[in-house]
Structures are given as structure tokens and as C-alpha cells.
Design a protein around this motif. Structure first.
Motif, mmCIF file in Angstrom:
data_model
loop_
_atom_site.group_PDB
_atom_site.id
_atom_site.type_symbol
_atom_site.label_atom_id
_atom_site.label_comp_id
_atom_site.label_asym_id
_atom_site.label_seq_id
_atom_site.Cartn_x
_atom_site.Cartn_y
_atom_site.Cartn_z
ATOM 1 N N LEU A 178 -11.144 6.507 -12.967
ATOM 2 C CA LEU A 178 -10.624 5.573 -13.967
ATOM 3 C C LEU A 178 -10.273 6.290 -15.264
ATOM 4 N N ARG A 179 -11.063 7.293 -15.635
ATOM 5 C CA ARG A 179 -10.773 8.029 -16.864
ATOM 6 C C ARG A 179 -9.488 8.834 -16.744
ATOM 7 N N ARG A 180 -9.183 9.317 -15.549
ATOM 8 C CA ARG A 180 -7.967 10.100 -15.359
ATOM 9 C C ARG A 180 -6.745 9.224 -15.124
ATOM 10 N N ALA A 181 -6.922 7.925 -14.978
ATOM 11 C CA ALA A 181 -5.806 6.981 -14.842
ATOM 12 C C ALA A 181 -6.010 5.854 -15.849
ATOM 13 N N PRO A 182 -5.834 6.124 -17.140
ATOM 14 C CA PRO A 182 -6.163 5.119 -18.169
ATOM 15 C C PRO A 182 -5.277 3.892 -18.139
ATOM 16 N N ASN A 183 -4.131 3.947 -17.445
ATOM 17 C CA ASN A 183 -3.270 2.770 -17.400
ATOM 18 C C ASN A 183 -3.953 1.587 -16.715
ATOM 19 N N ALA A 184 -4.878 1.871 -15.805
ATOM 20 C CA ALA A 184 -5.604 0.773 -15.158
ATOM 21 C C ALA A 184 -6.429 0.004 -16.176
ATOM 22 N N PHE A 185 -7.120 0.725 -17.050
ATOM 23 C CA PHE A 185 -7.890 0.052 -18.096
ATOM 24 C C PHE A 185 -6.971 -0.644 -19.091
ATOM 25 N N LEU A 186 -5.797 -0.070 -19.329
ATOM 26 C CA LEU A 186 -4.844 -0.699 -20.249
ATOM 27 C C LEU A 186 -4.390 -2.053 -19.710
ATOM 28 N N VAL A 187 -4.086 -2.115 -18.421
ATOM 29 C CA VAL A 187 -3.711 -3.401 -17.825
ATOM 30 C C VAL A 187 -4.880 -4.376 -17.883
ATOM 31 N N TRP A 188 -6.078 -3.871 -17.620
ATOM 32 C CA TRP A 188 -7.282 -4.703 -17.716
ATOM 33 C C TRP A 188 -7.399 -5.335 -19.094
ATOM 34 N N ALA A 189 -7.166 -4.545 -20.138
ATOM 35 C CA ALA A 189 -7.250 -5.063 -21.503
ATOM 36 C C ALA A 189 -6.068 -5.961 -21.853
ATOM 37 N N ALA A 190 -4.884 -5.615 -21.328
ATOM 38 C CA ALA A 190 -3.694 -6.415 -21.645
ATOM 39 C C ALA A 190 -3.774 -7.819 -21.062
ATOM 40 N N ALA A 201 0.826 -1.206 0.000
ATOM 41 C CA ALA A 201 0.000 0.000 0.000
ATOM 42 C C ALA A 201 0.862 1.258 0.000
ATOM 43 N N LEU A 202 2.047 1.187 0.607
ATOM 44 C CA LEU A 202 2.946 2.347 0.595
ATOM 45 C C LEU A 202 3.374 2.684 -0.822
ATOM 46 N N LEU A 203 3.765 1.654 -1.577
ATOM 47 C CA LEU A 203 4.171 1.886 -2.964
ATOM 48 C C LEU A 203 2.988 2.370 -3.797
ATOM 49 N N GLY A 204 1.808 1.805 -3.562
ATOM 50 C CA GLY A 204 0.633 2.254 -4.299
ATOM 51 C C GLY A 204 0.295 3.702 -4.037
ATOM 52 N N ALA A 205 0.468 4.144 -2.783
ATOM 53 C CA ALA A 205 0.179 5.544 -2.462
ATOM 54 C C ALA A 205 1.146 6.483 -3.170
ATOM 55 N N VAL A 206 2.420 6.104 -3.223
ATOM 56 C CA VAL A 206 3.408 6.956 -3.901
ATOM 57 C C VAL A 206 3.134 7.007 -5.399
ATOM 58 N N LEU A 207 2.787 5.865 -5.986
ATOM 59 C CA LEU A 207 2.480 5.854 -7.415
ATOM 60 C C LEU A 207 1.233 6.686 -7.717
ATOM 61 N N ALA A 208 0.235 6.619 -6.833
ATOM 62 C CA ALA A 208 -0.963 7.437 -7.027
ATOM 63 C C ALA A 208 -0.626 8.929 -6.947
ATOM 64 N N GLU A 209 0.264 9.292 -6.029
ATOM 65 C CA GLU A 209 0.674 10.699 -5.921
ATOM 66 C C GLU A 209 1.422 11.156 -7.173
ATOM 67 N N ARG A 210 2.270 10.282 -7.710
ATOM 68 C CA ARG A 210 2.992 10.646 -8.939
ATOM 69 C C ARG A 210 2.034 10.813 -10.107
ATOM 70 N N ARG A 211 1.028 9.955 -10.193
ATOM 71 C CA ARG A 211 0.044 10.103 -11.269
ATOM 72 C C ARG A 211 -0.726 11.411 -11.110
ATOM 73 N N ALA A 212 -1.077 11.766 -9.870
ATOM 74 C CA ALA A 212 -1.808 13.014 -9.646
ATOM 75 C C ALA A 212 -0.958 14.221 -10.036
ATOM 76 N N ARG A 213 0.323 14.181 -9.712
ATOM 77 C CA ARG A 213 1.197 15.299 -10.094
ATOM 78 C C ARG A 213 1.369 15.378 -11.605
ATOM 79 N N ALA A 214 1.406 14.226 -12.263
ATOM 80 C CA ALA A 214 1.535 14.242 -13.721
ATOM 81 C C ALA A 214 0.289 14.829 -14.374
ATOM 82 N N LEU A 215 -0.883 14.568 -13.771
ATOM 83 C CA LEU A 215 -2.107 15.147 -14.312
ATOM 84 C C LEU A 215 -2.171 16.651 -14.106
#
Length: 476
Positions: A317-329, A273-287
Motif C-alpha cells: 500500500l505504501r508503494r501504491a499511494p493512489n489506492a489510499f488517495l481513492v480511499w480518502a477521496a 482482472a486483465l486490466l488490473g494486472a496490466v495497471l499493476a505492471e505499469r505501476r511496478a515499472r514506474a517504481l
């Protein structure tokens, strides 16, 4: 002062007993990986390639190279921790001299991963090219990917969007027959009539005619000159990377170091969960700053807070499209296992892949379950709040299982129902897992030493249910 002197001063003295113990653990891990790789290679060399095997091997390699590039760019790939950053930026020696040993390790790692990747592909589709040629191509591709990532790091280019698009294209190519994508009929692995796709979906996997590939040498895939050309590109990118590494700025070196530190702590403490929180923060900053899209739909749904929260989950989900990409992959994953000949375990793999696809859509559920402050701010009881954020994962699991059951061999409708329900249940149990209590009981069993049974029980919430459902999938 030279770069070698600085490296010696930064080196932490390690007793020889610790070095031997570390070497033993590395040897055990290497032996396990080598045994698995040997099994895949032997199975691939004894397997006759089917129609479309070359097409599948090509796009599997594209997916592997793209994922390696995305991971490398996420970490830098060249990064420096906080303990060494002062020396790298302030030491009176060449910055390139301090960073090039790290670059050599990264390039060696990329070449090793590329050389091993053909074993994975051979285990799925069979030996579509000679093993020596495949190893040379894989090593050159891995070297080129890592060196190219270093060049992009120095240029400040972030092609994550393009890489995600390439992965999506590869998934489409794996699912659609080659003939429908304009591939010539004479291309190795494509059917004359173009009716069979990468998995033989047109005629059913295993019922298609055998491919004319074989192991006829380099001319099988038209690979004459390809290894030499790819190695020339890889060595050219390596030369540019060696020059570029000495010009990396502080901003280029810091971000990857912070992510690597968090990843190390997450693995050590068994809490991703620690790594997930940091990755979520990086995605938010990129947006950056986004415009609220709740609008009138949320006002109309104000009478139903569940609908409003479900709509915000759609926006997430729309603002983090990589989740849907993994779902499709993950859609072709069970069919790839079936193509590799592991027919008995296909339903279990279908369940595991369905769970991973569902888990990628459960970011909102994890956020509200792991943040008491957010739950209090929303002012909604826990049960409606969790149900609202379970709508998107449940819908994604049902659609994913319905699509994959249609073309995956050895997976019945009953298996698909179990996978859909089980994936949602496991994702829900993992998301609602309480924080890890590291003060749990430890029992000494003598031969096996002290065993943290309390920690194992906590971490098994979710994986234990997934294992039980996988056994049911195999039995049904």
C-alpha cells in the motif's frame, strides 16, 4: 500519397446494416445519459444553494478536471494501435496529418465532458452560477485539460504525483470549513463566521442558513471575464497541441495503445482482472527497483506468518499511494449525495462507497487469490493467507465508516456497522471469485433471446450481496 489516402486505406469497410445497428446502440446510450443529465439539471435549477455550495462546486470541479487529466495521461492521450502504428511511423506523409483527426475527436470529447460536468455539480449543490456560464466554463476547461495532456505527452512530463496531490488537497478542502483555510468571509458560499464547511458540518447539513448566492448573474462568483479568459487559454493550448501531435515519438504512441487494447478485451470478456494486472505492471515499472523494507520486523514476526504477510501488505500500500488517495477521496461521497437532497438513498450510497474504498485496499488479497503459483511459493495454507491479506482492507473499512458516520447526515451507527461488515464481505467474495467459465449454460427465453445464465451467476458473486445489503441499508 496524402494523409487522407492513408486514412481511407486503413478504414475497414463496414456494411450499412452494422452501421445502423451501431448507431442505434449509440442513440440508446445517448438517450439514457441525456435523460439522467436532464434530471440532474432540473433538480439543480430548482434547488436553492446552501451555505458553502459554491465552495463545494469549485472543488468538485477541480477533482473532475484532475481525474480527467490523469485518465488522459494514462492513455496518452493520443495513442495508436498495433494495426496502425506501421502506417503512422513509416508512411511517406506527415505524421501530424494522420494523428490530427484523432486529436480532434479527443478534444471534442474533452469539451463535451466539460460541458456536461456542471449538470452533475448542479445536481449536488444547486445552480451556483448561471447554466450558460457554467456550460461555457466547463467546455473550456475540458478542452484545456485534454489539450494540456497532449502537450505534456509531447514534452515527456509525467505529473501524476502532482495531480494526486491536487486531488488530496481538494478532498481536504471539501471536508474542512472554508474559514479555516483562509478563505475570506465575503467569498460567495463561505459563512460569515466560517463555522460551516462544504457540507455544513459545523451546523449540520440542511440546518445552516441559506446562502446569499442565487442566480444574480456573472458577478455572483466574480466570473466577469472568466469564460473569455479560460477560452483563450484553452484555444492557446489547443494550438500548441495541434503542433505537438506531429512530433510524437513511437514511445509516446505505443503505451496508450496497449492499455486501450487490454481495456477493450477486459470489457468484452467481462473480466476486469486483465486490466488490473496490466495497471499493476505499469505501476511496478514506474517504481523501478525498490529496496526491501521487510527488515527486522519480518524476522521478528517469523513465528507468525500472518503478521509477516500483513506487513508486506502495508508495504504494498505504501508503494501504491493512489489506492489510499481513492480511499480518502471517497470520504465526502455520501455527504455529497445528502447535499443533493437524495436523503432516502444515502445509507445505500454509503455502503457502495465503503465497498469501493475497501476494494482499493485489497490489492494483496486479489493477488494471492488469483495466483495459484504465488500461493504455492508462499507455502501458507489458503485460510491464513487470505486472513493475513484481509487485515488492511478490514481496518480501512472500519476507519472509513467511522469517519464518514461522524459527519454524514441520515447515516446512523447501525448503517455504519452494516457498511463496514458488508464492504469487507463483498470485497472478499469478489477477490476469491474463481476464474470465469465462458462455457456456462445459456438458456433461451424466447422473447429475450439466449441468456447466459451461468455467466450472470458467476459475475454476480459479490454484486448480488452488495445489492441485498443496500436494500437492508434503506430499510433499516
Amino acid at each position: 500519397m496524402t494523409a487522407f489516402a492513408v486514412a481511407r486505406r486503413l478504414a475497414v469497410p463496414v456494411p450499412w446494416r452494422f452501421r445502423v445497428a451501431r448507431l442505434y446502440s449509440w442513440l440508446v446510450n445517448f438517450s439514457i445519459v441525456a435523460a439522467v443529465g436532464y434530471g440532474l439539471v432540473s433538480a439543480g435549477l430548482t434547488k436553492t444553494p446552501q451555505a458553502g455550495s459554491a465552495w463545494t462546486a469549485l472543488w468538485l470541479s477541480v477533482v473532475g478536471a484532475t481525474v480527467l487529466m490523469k485518465v488522459a495521461l494514462a492513455f496518452g492521450p493520443v495513442f495508436v494501435g498495433a494495426d496502425r502504428l506501421f502506417w503512422v511511423l513509416s508512411a511517406p506523409v506527415s505524421r501530424g496529418g494522420l494523428l490530427r483527426p484523432r486529436l480532434v475527436v479527443l478534444l471534442g470529447f474533452g469539451a463535451a465532458v466539460g460541458a456536461v460536468w456542471p449538470a452533475v455539480v448542479f445536481g449536488v449543490v444547486g445552480a451556483v452560477v448561471p447554466p450558460v456560464v457554467a456550460t461555457a466554463l466547463g467546455a473550456a476547461a475540458g478542452l484545456a485539460v485534454v489539450a494540456g495532456a497532449v502537450v505534456l505527452q509531447r514534452a515527456g512530463v509525467a505529473p501524476q504525483g502532482w495531480l494526486s496531490g491536487l486531488v488530496g488537497l481538494a478532498v481536504v478542502a471539501l471536508l474542512v470549513p472554508p474559514g479555516r483555510l483562509g478563505v475570506p468571509a465575503g467569498w460567495p458560499g463561505a459563512e460569515r463566521n466560517g463555522s460551516a464547511g462544504a457540507f455544513g458540518v459545523g451546523d449540520g447539513l440542511g440546518s445552516a442558513g441559506r446562502s446569499v448566492l442565487g442566480l444574480a448573474g456573472r458577478s455572483v462568483l466574480g466570473l466577469d471575464g472568466w469564460p473569455a479568459g479560460l477560452w483563450a487559454v484553452a484555444l492557446g493550448l489547443t494550438a500548441v497541441a495541434v503542433v505537438s501531435v506531429g512530433r510524437l515519438r513511437r514511445s509516446d504512441l505505443v503505451a496508450g495503445g496497449a492499455l486501450a487494447g487490454v481495456a477493450r478485451v477486459s470489457v468484452s470478456w467481462f473480466d476486469l482482472a486483465l486490466l488490473g494486472a496490466v495497471l499493476a505492471e505499469r505501476r511496478a515499472r514506474a517504481l523501478g527497483r525498490v529496496k526491501s523494507s521487510l527488515g527486522s520486523r519480518t524476522r521478528e514476526a517469523a513465528r507468525s506468518r500472518v503478521l509477516a504477510l500483513a506487513w508486506t501488505d502495508v508495504l504494498r500500500l505504501r508503494r501504491a499511494p493512489n489506492a489510499f488517495l481513492v480511499w480518502a477521496a471517497l470520504l465526502p461521497a455520501p455527504a455529497l449525495v445528502a447535499l443533493g437532497g437524495e436523503q432516502a438513498g444515502v445509507p445505500a450510497v454509503h455502503l457502495v462507497a465503503a465497498f469501493f474504498a475497501t476494494d482499493r485496499l485489497a490489492a494483496g488479497l486479489k493477488a494471492v487469490c488469483r495466483s495459484p503459483a504465488l500461493r504455492r511459493a508462499l507455502g501458507v495454507p489458503d485460510r491464513p493467507l487470505r486472513l493475513a491479506h484481509l487485515v488492511i482492507p478490514a481496518a480501512g473499512a472500519v476507519v472509513w465508516c467511522a469517519v464518514t458516520v461522524a459527519f454524514t447526515p441520515h447515516v446512523s451507527v447501525v448503517n455504519g456497522v452494516i457498511s463496514a461488515v458488508g464492504a469487507v464481505a463483498v470485497a472478499y467474495r469478489i477477490a476469491t471469485r474463481p476464474p470465469v467459465d465462458y462455457g456456462a449454460a445459456i438458456v433461451d427465453f424466447g422473447l429475450f433471446g439466449p441468456t447466459p445464465l451461468g455467466l450472470i451467476v458467476q459475475l454476480s458473486r459479490g454484486p448480488a450481496l452488495l445489492t441485498a445489503l443496500a436494500v437492508v441499508q434503506v430499510v433499516v
